[in-house]
Structures are given as C-alpha cells and as structure tokens.
Design a protein around this motif. Structure first.
Motif, PDB file in Angstrom:
ATOM      1  N   VAL A  62       8.445  -4.338  -0.898  1.00 15.15           N
ATOM      2  CA  VAL A  62       7.295  -5.249  -0.751  1.00 15.15           C
ATOM      3  C   VAL A  62       6.117  -4.728  -1.569  1.00 15.15           C
ATOM      4  O   VAL A  62       5.738  -3.552  -1.458  1.00 15.15           O
ATOM      5  CB  VAL A  62       6.890  -5.375   0.739  1.00 15.15           C
ATOM      6  N   GLY A 113      -0.330  -2.928  -5.592  1.00 17.29           N
ATOM      7  CA  GLY A 113       0.237  -1.923  -6.501  1.00 17.29           C
ATOM      8  C   GLY A 113      -0.689  -0.742  -6.749  1.00 17.29           C
ATOM      9  O   GLY A 113      -0.582  -0.068  -7.761  1.00 17.29           O
ATOM     10  N   SER A 114      -1.583  -0.449  -5.798  1.00 16.63           N
ATOM     11  CA  SER A 114      -2.582   0.602  -6.046  1.00 16.63           C
ATOM     12  C   SER A 114      -2.226   1.937  -5.400  1.00 16.63           C
ATOM     13  O   SER A 114      -3.026   2.864  -5.430  1.00 16.63           O
ATOM     14  CB  SER A 114      -3.962   0.139  -5.569  1.00 16.63           C
ATOM     15  N   ALA A 149      -3.020  -2.203   2.715  1.00  9.17           N
ATOM     16  CA  ALA A 149      -3.962  -1.344   3.445  1.00  9.17           C
ATOM     17  C   ALA A 149      -3.443  -1.057   4.854  1.00  9.17           C
ATOM     18  O   ALA A 149      -3.597   0.054   5.375  1.00  9.17           O
ATOM     19  CB  ALA A 149      -5.341  -2.003   3.505  1.00  9.17           C
ATOM     20  N   ALA A 181     -11.072   5.939   4.653  1.00  5.21           N
ATOM     21  CA  ALA A 181     -11.803   7.113   4.159  1.00  5.21           C
ATOM     22  C   ALA A 181     -13.051   7.260   5.024  1.00  5.21           C
ATOM     23  O   ALA A 181     -13.379   6.350   5.789  1.00  5.21           O
ATOM     24  CB  ALA A 181     -12.201   6.930   2.691  1.00  5.21           C
ATOM     25  N   MET A 226       7.846  -7.027   6.176  1.00  7.87           N
ATOM     26  CA  MET A 226       6.713  -7.506   5.370  1.00  7.87           C
ATOM     27  C   MET A 226       5.631  -8.026   6.313  1.00  7.87           C
ATOM     28  O   MET A 226       5.893  -8.894   7.149  1.00  7.87           O
ATOM     29  CB  MET A 226       7.181  -8.627   4.433  1.00  7.87           C
TER      30      MET A 226
HETATM   31  C1  LIG Z   1      -9.144   4.051  -7.418  1.00 10.12           C
HETATM   32  C2  LIG Z   1      -8.391   4.099  -6.117  1.00 10.12           C
HETATM   33  C3  LIG Z   1      -9.037   4.497  -4.975  1.00 10.12           C
HETATM   34  C4  LIG Z   1      -8.340   4.558  -3.758  1.00 10.12           C
HETATM   35  N1  LIG Z   1      -9.010   4.951  -2.649  1.00 10.12           N
HETATM   36  C5  LIG Z   1      -8.347   5.000  -1.462  1.00 10.12           C
HETATM   37  C6  LIG Z   1      -9.028   5.395  -0.264  1.00 10.12           C
HETATM   38  O1  LIG Z   1     -10.225   5.701  -0.267  1.00 10.12           O
HETATM   39  N2  LIG Z   1      -8.319   5.434   0.885  1.00 10.12           N
HETATM   40  C7  LIG Z   1      -6.992   5.093   0.937  1.00 10.12           C
HETATM   41  O2  LIG Z   1      -6.405   5.130   2.024  1.00 10.12           O
HETATM   42  N3  LIG Z   1      -6.328   4.695  -0.173  1.00 10.12           N
HETATM   43  C8  LIG Z   1      -6.973   4.647  -1.370  1.00 10.12           C
HETATM   44  N4  LIG Z   1      -6.308   4.264  -2.500  1.00 10.12           N
HETATM   45  C9  LIG Z   1      -4.849   3.971  -2.433  1.00 10.12           C
HETATM   46  C10 LIG Z   1      -4.510   2.477  -2.224  1.00 10.12           C
HETATM   47  O3  LIG Z   1      -5.509   1.643  -2.781  1.00 10.12           O
HETATM   48  C11 LIG Z   1      -4.340   2.153  -0.737  1.00 10.12           C
HETATM   49  O4  LIG Z   1      -3.262   2.877  -0.186  1.00 10.12           O
HETATM   50  C12 LIG Z   1      -4.064   0.650  -0.546  1.00 10.12           C
HETATM   51  O5  LIG Z   1      -4.213   0.328   0.786  1.00 10.12           O
HETATM   52  C13 LIG Z   1      -2.683   0.220  -1.013  1.00 10.12           C
HETATM   53  O6  LIG Z   1      -2.639  -1.198  -0.933  1.00 10.12           O
HETATM   54  P1  LIG Z   1      -1.800  -2.061  -1.959  1.00 10.12           P
HETATM   55  O7  LIG Z   1      -1.906  -3.486  -1.534  1.00 10.12           O
HETATM   56  O8  LIG Z   1      -2.196  -1.762  -3.339  1.00 10.12           O
HETATM   57  O9  LIG Z   1      -0.339  -1.528  -1.640  1.00 10.12           O
HETATM   58  P2  LIG Z   1       0.846  -1.222  -2.661  1.00 10.12           P
HETATM   59  O10 LIG Z   1       0.450  -0.094  -3.551  1.00 10.12           O
HETATM   60  O11 LIG Z   1       1.308  -2.472  -3.311  1.00 10.12           O
HETATM   61  O12 LIG Z   1       1.970  -0.719  -1.647  1.00 10.12           O
HETATM   62  C14 LIG Z   1       1.811   0.489  -0.927  1.00 10.12           C
HETATM   63  C15 LIG Z   1       2.868   0.531   0.195  1.00 10.12           C
HETATM   64  O13 LIG Z   1       2.586  -0.511   1.132  1.00 10.12           O
HETATM   65  C16 LIG Z   1       3.713  -1.392   1.255  1.00 10.12           C
HETATM   66  N5  LIG Z   1       3.210  -2.754   1.413  1.00 10.12           N
HETATM   67  C17 LIG Z   1       2.321  -3.399   0.620  1.00 10.12           C
HETATM   68  N6  LIG Z   1       2.075  -4.642   1.114  1.00 10.12           N
HETATM   69  C18 LIG Z   1       2.851  -4.776   2.225  1.00 10.12           C
HETATM   70  C19 LIG Z   1       3.071  -5.828   3.158  1.00 10.12           C
HETATM   71  N7  LIG Z   1       2.434  -7.005   3.075  1.00 10.12           N
HETATM   72  N8  LIG Z   1       3.949  -5.614   4.161  1.00 10.12           N
HETATM   73  C20 LIG Z   1       4.605  -4.424   4.287  1.00 10.12           C
HETATM   74  N9  LIG Z   1       4.451  -3.396   3.426  1.00 10.12           N
HETATM   75  C21 LIG Z   1       3.584  -3.575   2.409  1.00 10.12           C
HETATM   76  C22 LIG Z   1       4.500  -1.204  -0.038  1.00 10.12           C
HETATM   77  O14 LIG Z   1       5.870  -1.565   0.146  1.00 10.12           O
HETATM   78  C23 LIG Z   1       4.279   0.274  -0.318  1.00 10.12           C
HETATM   79  O15 LIG Z   1       5.172   1.054   0.453  1.00 10.12           O
HETATM   80  C24 LIG Z   1      -6.970   4.191  -3.718  1.00 10.12           C
HETATM   81  C25 LIG Z   1      -6.326   3.780  -4.894  1.00 10.12           C
HETATM   82  C26 LIG Z   1      -7.020   3.724  -6.079  1.00 10.12           C
HETATM   83  C27 LIG Z   1      -6.310   3.278  -7.332  1.00 10.12           C
END
Ligand SMILES: Cc1cc2nc3c(=O)[nH]c(=O)nc-3n(C[C@H](O)[C@H](O)[C@H](O)COP(=O)(O)OP(=O)(O)OC[C@H]3O[C@@H](n4cnc5c(N)ncnc54)[C@H](O)[C@@H]3O)c2cc1C
Length: 309
Positions: free
Chosen positions: A49, A53-54, A134, A141, A187
C-alpha cells in the motif's frame, strides 16, 4: 479502478529511488474494493500500500510487487467531515470528532486545522505524506503522534473486506502501528480523529515554532525519506550517527546529511545514478559504526520495499 502496468516507482517517492512494480492499482470508488482481491490475484505479486511515498526506500529493478493506492479523493478541496463532540460518542468531554480520508495529504489537513483552530496534530508539521501513511507509521514529532488521536478506523483487508475498528482493534507504539486481527495485509481507508479547539494565536505559534525547528535541523529541501533510523530508547539516532562520524559520509549518489545525521540524502544533481545498492550499503555502514562505537543496534524507521514475508 485504474491499473497501470509496470509503473516507475522512483517518482512516487520523496527519495526518488526505486525500480518498477508489476502494476499500480488506484481505486476510484469504494465499491471497487470488492473486486480488489480478484484483481490482485490476476496480476500476481505482493500487494504494497502506497501513501505519499515519504517513508520508503524502494529497491531497483523489476520488483514482484503491486502497488495499491487508497482513494485519493478529489484533491485539496476535500475536507474532514465533522461528526460532533466526543462526549456524544464515548463520554469524553472537549474533543471534536472528524472523519478524514486516508488519501488526504497531511499538509492539507494541517492547513485545515489551522484555519479551524483545531489542535492535536502539531507534531506533524513538515511531514509530507498522506493521512493513511501517517497512521500506518504512527508519525509525529515534538512529543505528539497520531495514534493517541485515533478513535476509529475504516480498513480493508482481503480476509474481512471493509470494516470498522475501535482502538482495541490495533496496537501502536513509537513509529509502530499494526492491526490485532490476522490479515495478510491491510489498507486504511479513513480515520476518525479527536481534535480539540484552540485559540488561533496559540495554535499558529505552535505550528510556527515546530516548523522553525524542523527547517533549522532537517534537510527539508533535499530528496530524503525522513529519518532512516528510529531513536533508540532514551537516545537520539541522529546524535549517535553524528558521534559515529556519519555526517557527510557518501556512497555513490547518497550521503548522510551534514544538517541532520539521520537523514539519507539522494543527491539527484550529482550526475551519478542513485542505486538502492548504494543507499542500503551506506545504511549498513552507519548501523555498523554505531554498533561498534556504542553497542547500540539501530532499527530502521524507513520502510524498505519489497517487504516480502
Ligand atoms: C522531509 C521529511 C520529513 C519527515 N518528518 C517526519 C516527522 O517529523 N515525523 C515522522 O514521523 N515522519 C516524518 N517523515 C517520514 C514520513 O513523512 C512519515 O512516516 C509519513 O507519515 C509517511 O506517510 P506516507 O503517506 O508518505 O507513507 P508511505 O511512505 O507511502 O508509506 C509508509 C508505510 O505506510 C504504509 N501505508 C501508507 N498508506 C497506508 C494506508 N492507507 N493503509 C495502510 N498502510 C499504509 C505503507 O505500506 C508503508 O509501509 C518525514 C519525511 C520526510 C521526507
């Protein structure tokens, strides 16, 4: 349901790294979920899922995975749906409840919170993902994270289809989240969050201060996946990596940021092709150095795909 064949994954991640999946499946309507297991079976491969992508480090090459994306909604005009006061639901005074789609971008949700003076999510300032990601990462944080605000979740699993979970249906801890039920994968589709009313000046000043700290201490303009490692109990992974001399250490197109040693930067302007082999080797070196110097084994925070079990 939109199915894309052999999509390139690097552009879907903030680290800009990764090969091709077998397919990407994007849902457009909730009803399509009933056809999802059959569709995935036909395509083959392991479902992964994708949110924003962060938090991902995806390997190169032709990967045996299918990327599944939850409903993205109609974009930034989408708003959380108010559900009333929490006391009406479970006897806790003060909080207001909102249903939020998993596909909503976190920065969009935070701007909406500021506009409506709703507090609780201040720890997510500068987090670039989507709401589902998230929750799945229990992101946060500055002492705040998402899990304590969750009151219910609508999730899809191949075993049970779409269903609603209360807090006794999941487990969460620092950057950890999982369902208690047995399922091959899940998901998150939407969540009910409890937020509380603040005053506009108080809320804005917390947001401003958190963003100032983040900008000062993290390489927000670079291509990264956030923190590579989780903080070990009572310490900071960034501090350990810094003391182990990892700031600025480079391999191919990747280096550990001189601004924050726990951020792996993909230097896309270097003219060198960034490979997952280089990124993973550099991460292994960092882990090894910290282990040798401090006896601490760092756990990955970033998710490496494919995760095939
Ligand atoms: C510049 C920067 C700063 C950041 N700062 C922080 C911070 O301060 N604190 C922090 O905790 N993180 C931080 N992060 C990391 C990231 O942004 C977080 O972990 C964010 O919540 C990931 O969300 P995403 O939608 O991008 O998930 P993704 O990267 O797309 O996926 C992460 C995981 O979640 C799962 N997932 C995603 N969506 C779903 C869904 N709908 N259902 C089930 N599983 C799912 C995926 O399968 C994967 O295992 C940062 C990243 C960057 C690039």
């Amino acid at each position: 349901m939109i199915i894309e064949d052999r999509p390139a994954l690097a552009p879907l991640t903030t680290l800009r790294l990764g090969g091709r999946a077998l397919a990407a499946v994007r849902l457009e309507r909730l009803e399509e979920l009933s056809r999802l297991p059959e569709t995935l079976k036909r395509i083959g491969g392991s479902p992964h899922v994708l949110g924003g992508g962060s938090n991902l480090l995806i390997e190169d090459g032709e990967l045996p995975i299918v990327v599944v994306r939850p409903l993205i909604g109609t974009g930034d005009k989408d708003e959380p749906q108010p559900l009333g006061r929490e006391s009406e639901h479970c006897g806790t005074e003060g909080n207001l409840l909102f249903r939020v789609d998993a596909g909503m971008r976190v920065p969009h949700l935070l701007s909406w919170c500021v506009r409506h003076s709703l507090a609780g999510l201040e720890g997510l300032v500068g987090v670039p993902g989507r709401v589902g990601g998230a929750i799945a990462m229990n992101a946060g944080a500055y002492g705040c994270s998402v899990a304590p605000l969750l009151r219910s979740l609508t999730v899809f699993t191949p075993e049970r289809g779409v269903h609603i979970l209360r807090p006794d249906g999941w487990k969460s801890a620092y950057r950890r989240f999982c369902l208690k039920e047995d399922c091959s994968w899940f998901m998150i589709l939407s969540a009910v969050l409890a937020l509380h009313v603040s005053t506009p000046p108080a809320l804005k000043s917390v947001f401003r201060e958190n963003f100032r700290r983040k900008k000062a201490n993290q390489p927000l303009r670079e291509h990264t996946a956030g923190c590579v490692f989780k903080n070990p109990e009572g310490d900071s992974a960034g501090r350990l990596l810094d003391a182990a001399g990892m700031k600025g250490v480079r391999r191919g197109a990747f280096f550990f940021s001189p601004v924050h040693a726990n951020f792996l930067v993909h230097d896309v302007r270097s003219g060198i092709l960034g490979t997952s082999a280089d990124a993973l080797a550099l991460i292994a070196e960092a882990r090894q150095r910290v282990k040798e110097r401090f006896g601490v084994t760092l756990d990955l925070e970033v998710r490496v795909w494919p995760c095939l079990s």
